[in-house]
Each structure stands twice: as C-alpha cells, then as structure tokens.
Design an enzyme around this catalytic site. Structure first.
Site, mmCIF file in Angstrom:
data_model
loop_
_atom_site.group_PDB
_atom_site.id
_atom_site.type_symbol
_atom_site.label_atom_id
_atom_site.label_comp_id
_atom_site.label_asym_id
_atom_site.label_seq_id
_atom_site.Cartn_x
_atom_site.Cartn_y
_atom_site.Cartn_z
ATOM 1 N N ARG A 100 0.838 -1.189 0.000
ATOM 2 C CA ARG A 100 0.000 0.000 0.000
ATOM 3 C C ARG A 100 0.879 1.247 0.000
ATOM 4 O O ARG A 100 1.947 1.261 0.625
ATOM 5 C CB ARG A 100 -0.827 -0.048 1.277
ATOM 6 C CG ARG A 100 -1.766 1.109 1.514
ATOM 7 C CD ARG A 100 -2.957 0.999 0.663
ATOM 8 N NE ARG A 100 -4.056 1.845 1.115
ATOM 9 C CZ ARG A 100 -5.056 2.196 0.325
ATOM 10 N NH1 ARG A 100 -5.083 1.810 -0.935
ATOM 11 N NH2 ARG A 100 -6.033 2.930 0.775
ATOM 12 N N THR A 373 -10.055 0.353 -9.391
ATOM 13 C CA THR A 373 -8.956 -0.453 -8.880
ATOM 14 C C THR A 373 -8.949 -1.673 -9.774
ATOM 15 O O THR A 373 -9.736 -1.746 -10.709
ATOM 16 C CB THR A 373 -9.277 -0.763 -7.402
ATOM 17 O OG1 THR A 373 -9.259 0.458 -6.702
ATOM 18 C CG2 THR A 373 -8.368 -1.765 -6.761
ATOM 19 N N THR A 391 -4.161 -0.779 -7.083
ATOM 20 C CA THR A 391 -4.917 0.422 -7.429
ATOM 21 C C THR A 391 -4.081 1.676 -7.542
ATOM 22 O O THR A 391 -2.987 1.757 -6.981
ATOM 23 C CB THR A 391 -6.016 0.670 -6.353
ATOM 24 O OG1 THR A 391 -6.889 1.700 -6.778
ATOM 25 C CG2 THR A 391 -5.421 1.047 -5.012
ATOM 26 N N ASN A 393 -6.159 4.239 -6.885
ATOM 27 C CA ASN A 393 -7.338 4.795 -6.226
ATOM 28 C C ASN A 393 -8.372 5.206 -7.262
ATOM 29 O O ASN A 393 -9.139 4.377 -7.720
ATOM 30 C CB ASN A 393 -7.001 5.941 -5.269
ATOM 31 C CG ASN A 393 -8.176 6.268 -4.362
ATOM 32 O OD1 ASN A 393 -9.021 5.414 -4.162
ATOM 33 N ND2 ASN A 393 -8.252 7.471 -3.843
ATOM 34 N N SER A 444 -7.741 1.138 3.630
ATOM 35 C CA SER A 444 -8.220 0.650 2.338
ATOM 36 C C SER A 444 -9.445 -0.233 2.516
ATOM 37 O O SER A 444 -9.692 -0.768 3.599
ATOM 38 C CB SER A 444 -7.104 -0.167 1.684
ATOM 39 O OG SER A 444 -7.566 -0.793 0.520
ATOM 40 N N GLY A 465 -13.751 -1.234 -6.712
ATOM 41 C CA GLY A 465 -15.064 -0.680 -6.369
ATOM 42 C C GLY A 465 -15.085 0.175 -5.122
ATOM 43 O O GLY A 465 -16.154 0.441 -4.568
ATOM 44 N N GLY A 466 -13.898 0.618 -4.659
ATOM 45 C CA GLY A 466 -13.856 1.499 -3.493
ATOM 46 C C GLY A 466 -14.562 0.856 -2.321
ATOM 47 O O GLY A 466 -14.328 -0.310 -1.985
#
Ligand code: DON
Length: 564
Positions: A100, A373, A391, A393, A444, A465-466
């Site tokens: 990340r 993502t 991702t 983002n 996340s 898909g957040g």
C-alpha cells in the site's frame, strides 16, 4: 449456510441456480485442469499464464501480471500505485503482503484543509498533492525474492515486449479515455499520451514505460526507489506542486502481514488485514449473517437483502471509527470479529423494519488502549493460489502522468480521513484512527480473499469498487456457497451495497425487480439505483469437485480468464 454436495456438481448447480434465479441456464466460466489467471485484460492474463506454462509458480505469475496490467490497463494497473496480495501455498501455508502507498514525510493532518478548516475540493484527489508514495514495485520485488522461482528476466522481459509492441484499445477503454480527458488536461502541465483521440482497435505503444521497465530489470527495485527513476519521479512530483521527496521513495518498504482469518460454516476465509478494512469488515458481516438461513431465504430475495444490508450497516459504522494503519493506530481486530460482540451488534435487527443509520454508531468495545482499482486471481499447477487487488485509487489515479517515465501516479491520499466526519470520494467517513500522519498507510477497502473449504483451497477472488469492494466479495462468496452458483454466475449476479452512511441501499440499476424495490422501501429502506451503473468487477477462480478450476471473469469490464 450448511450446504452439502451429495449429487454430481453440475446437477446440483443446475437445480440451485434454478431455485435461486428462477432461470434454467447456468453460465460457466473457463474451466481448466492445471492453472489459471483471471485479470482485467486478456494481455495481462496471457502473460501471467505463459509464466505458469514455463514452469513458474503463482508468485512469478503475480509479478508478471502486476507489471503487465501497468502496461495494458493504465486505468488502474500501475507502477505508481499500490496494493495487497493474499496467498495460500499448496501446503496450506497462508500469508499476505502490504504494498500500500504511504503518506510522504512532509504530510500533515490538516494538509487538505483551508484556513477555515474546510476540505479544499480536489486537493486530495487531483494532481501532485494527492499522491502517496507508491508501493507496487517494492511489492513485486519482495514477492519475487521470497516466493518466486523463475529469474526476474523471464518475468519482466515479456512485459517490456508488450509495452514496445503496444496494446489494442477496447471499446470500454475508449469511453474511459474520453470521460477523463478533461481531468488529464487539468492535472497535467503538458499534454500527455492519453489526450489523443484514441479509438477502439487503435494500438497504443508505451516506449517510455518500456524504458523504465528496462532499467528496473537491470537495476532491480532500487532503480525505482533510489536510482534514476526515483530522481526523475521526485523532481516531477515536486515540479507539479507535490511534496514527495527522494528520501520518501528511498524509505518505502512493502510489509508482510498476517492475514485476517475466520470460519463461516465449513469455510475458512483468509483475507487482508489492516491497513485494509477488507478482512475485518468481511469477517464482521459474515459472522453477523451466519446465524441466518440465507440458503432458504434465496439469493437476492427480500429477506436476504435485508439481513445483509443490516450486517453491512453495522460493520461500516465500526470501520469508520476503529480502522486505520495498525503501525500507527491501535486497531482492535480480534475484538471486532469476536462472535459474542457481533451477535450483540445484530440484537436490535428485525425483519419488520429497517434500522436507521442514525441509530447505529460504532459498537462499544473495550479498546486496550466506481471500479477504478483492479483485481487478479491466480492458481498454479502446483496448487498455490494468490489474490491481488491493486490500485491508483481513482480512475487513472491523480490523473498526473509522468510522460518521461510512462506511468500515472495514484491519488491514494484521499483514502485518509482529511477531516473527521467529512466523506471522501467513496462517501466513507473516517476518524482519528485514519487521520493523516507522515509515513502512515491510508485505510483501504481492498479485499483480496482466498477461501478454503474443509481445509482445501476452494476459491480466490477480489474486485475493485472502493467502498463497495467488501460487499461485492461477500456477495460472490455467498452466491457460490449459499446459493450453489457457478463461479461465473456468482460473478455475473446483480449486486447491491450498504455502507452505513449515506443511509441507502445502492443497487445496480434495472437488475432488481420493482416489486422487490417497493417492498424494501415500504420497510424503511432508501434505495439508490442511480449512482452506480455497476458495482464491482469481480474476478475469481473456484476449485471444482474434480479439482479442475472454473474462472469467473466479470462481464462488467474487459476481464478475461486464461489457463491450461
Ligand atoms: O484502497 C481503497 O479502498 C481504494 N483506494 C480503492 C479504490 C477503488 O477501488 C476504486 N475503484 N472503484
């Protein structure tokens, strides 16, 4: 819910699907005997699969697929972003790696607020200030060094060839370029490759990215974090008003973490731990659902949607308060996923009436102190499995494109809580645990997940898909386990989502019948069928009874399964 396969699999799937969907057709994804890669682009799945065919393992294929997506799928595939991988080796050993992005050292809690303490629009989403220190290259090299088997040349060379040869634009991609071109112009001083009027079937070549990859092949991870690439990157970000320094890049390291695991019926679910909220929320929701007989209620039935919604509502309320980077905040994972705590959370649930989110806060526990993502799943011929979600983002991240290096930079800083109580681009609300701090990882929702059944590999899956990632993974697992669907049908099925706030059930439009929608509304649920044309793009692989693999590649994207 308890589901025993007593008759031949195909027959069982046929009847279950007929029961659940009131249709007789069963759609099956690609079935292969030995190995499979499912990703957002055929080119990337093919490169990963070729690595497996050459005798590489799932980890070699992960490295190749991650890098190939950076070429073939600039929308979310990346060198300038980050991600998570969950794995299960053939011998049952499990683990995960966190690559990340991190906040730069000069980041401050209030960096996105104006003098009145209000959030400055677009500062955390567009351009150089939105960028977190990228982790993907570190992730690839760490995975390769610890778990890979082929020489790195074998992995990176085909990706360089793809970048040189170019990638054909799909129809969906053409639409995405067009949609985001105004923002490319806004975020970049000079015109970029993607400003051109690309049309479906055109081929885009990536010579600059090929050069960057060539240097990475020659000098390894240090090229990206300490070498010429690092120098160019830090200068580029600063020239565009950002705060990432060479020191930030030099200090970046990917981190191995223990996955979050829990049981549900005869399944063991292995998912990503914080700084992802995925594993914890999935555990909370599934444990809240376990006492209910979903199989009897039926897939996407009124009762099933109600109980899933209510479990989601409660889990997302906890997410907003308790979850953040465990290296910085005390995240009470064990307590949050305990059965007695979760039973208490559902104590006020009733089928008679919706609970209002205004009546649901985070639970009281004893604390000891859009699809932008991408996900890919791989199983190899040795029995190893991986699930990776990666991702930038937002779509094309911060939209800031470093032409000299040939890649987009993320806008991951928006995943922090810029101001407590103010929603981020996914409408998620955060608190202290997810405030901005130098070198901290932003919370996340990415949920790369592997499922075992009776101690054996059963499924590997995930999605973009957040905030809807967690609930899309959930529904796909339930579709297979509770409702007996094939992997492909489970992926294709209509999806819905609730995240505590805003207090609404988001539904894929025109997929749920109007009678069901009215029934939900009559019970007090607010329905939103406008804002999410699609929810998630799930890619997964299911192990069938005869040990062959079925791929589920989501029709919502250009996703493709390739295997042998
Ligand atoms: O890590 C997260 O939760 C987000 N950055 C993921 C973003 C995403 O899935 C965008 N796709 N719609």
């Amino acid at each position: 819910m308890k589901h025993s396969f007593t008759i031949a699999l195909m027959l069982c799937l046929f009847f279950s699907c007929k029961k659940a969907n009131n249709k007789t057709e069963v759609t099956r994804g690609l079935i292969t005997k030995n190995a499979m890669v499912v990703s957002a682009r055929a080119e990337a799945s093919k490169i990963g699969n070729d690595i497996l065919k050459q005798g590489g393992n799932a980890f070699d294929a992960m490295c190749a697929t991650q890098l190939a997506l950076a070429v073939a799928y600039p929308y979310a595939g990346n060198l300038g972003g980050g991600g998570f991988m969950v794995y299960r080796k053939a011998n049952g050993e499990i683990g995960s790696i966190d690559f990340r992005e991190k906040a730069p050292m000069a980041a401050t809690k209030d960096m996105y607020l104006d003098e009145n303490g209000d959030v400055i629009p677009e500062k955390s989403t567009l351009g150089a200030m939105a960028v977190g220190v990228p982790g993907s290259v570190a992730g690839v090299f760490e995975v390769h060094e610890k778990l890979g088997s082929l020489p790195i040349e074998a992995i990176i060379t085909p990706v360089i060839e793809l970048a040189k040869k170019g990638v054909v634009v799909t129809k969906k991609q053409e639409a995405k370029f067009k949609k985001y071109q105004p923002l490319f112009l806004k975020a970049n001083k000079d015109s970029i490759l993607f400003d051109l009027p690309w049309k479906a079937k055109d081929t885009i070549k990536y010579p600059k990215l090929a050069n960057t990859l060539q240097r990475i092949l020659k000098y390894g991870k240090d090229e990206f974090y300490k070498g010429e690439t690092a120098k160019i990157l830090a200068k580029f970000i600063q020239d565009n008003g950002g705060i990432i320094t060479e020191e930030d890049l030099a200090n970046y390291e990917a981190k191995w973490r223990t996955p979050t695991t829990f049981n549900y019926d005869d399944l063991k679910v292995i998912s990503m731990a914080p700084p992802s909220s995925g594993g914890v929320c999935l555990a909370q929701i599934m444990k809240m659902l376990e006492p209910f007989n979903l199989e009897n209620h039926g897939q996407n039935s009124l009762k099933t949607i109600q109980v899933i919604t209510e479990a989601e509502r409660r889990a997302y309320a906890d997410r907003s308060y308790y979850l953040g980077d465990p290296d910085f905040a005390n995240v009470p994972v064990e307590t949050l996923i305990k059965e007695d705590y979760l039973n208490g959370r559902m104590a006020d649930f009733s089928f008679e009436k919706a609970t209002l989110s205004s009546h649901v806060s985070h639970g009281n526990i004893q604390v000891v102190e859009s699809d932008e993502t991408t996900h890919y799943s791989i199983v190899d011929q040795f029995g190893n499995a991986i699930a990776v979600t990666t991702t930038l983002n937002g779509a094309y991240g911060s939209k800031l494109y470093c032409s000299e290096l040939g890649f987009f930079l993320n806008n991951e800083m928006d995943d922090f809580s810029s101001k407590p109580g103010t929603p981020n681009m996914f409408g998620l609300i955060g608190a202290e645990a997810n405030k901005i701090e130098p070198q901290k990882r932003m919370l996340s929702s990415m949920t790369p997940t592997i499922v075992e059944k009776n101690g054996k590999l059963y499924m590997t899956l995930g999605t973009p898909g957040g905030s809807t990632i967690i609930t899309s993974v959930l529904q796909t697992i339930l579709n297979v386990h509770e409702f007996g669907m094939t992997m492909q049908d489970a992926v294709n099925a209509p999806r819905f989502h609730h995240q505590w706030l805003p207090d609404e059930i988001r539904m894929e439009p025109n997929k749920f019948n109007s009678k069901l929608v009215s029934e939900l509304e009559n019970l007090g649920y607010s329905i939103n069928e406008e804002d999410s044309p699609i929810i998630g793009i799930v890619d997964g692989i299911l192990v069938l009874d005869d040990n062959s693999y079925e791929g589920g590649a989501d029709y919502r994207g250009d996703d493709t399964a390739v295997g042998f």
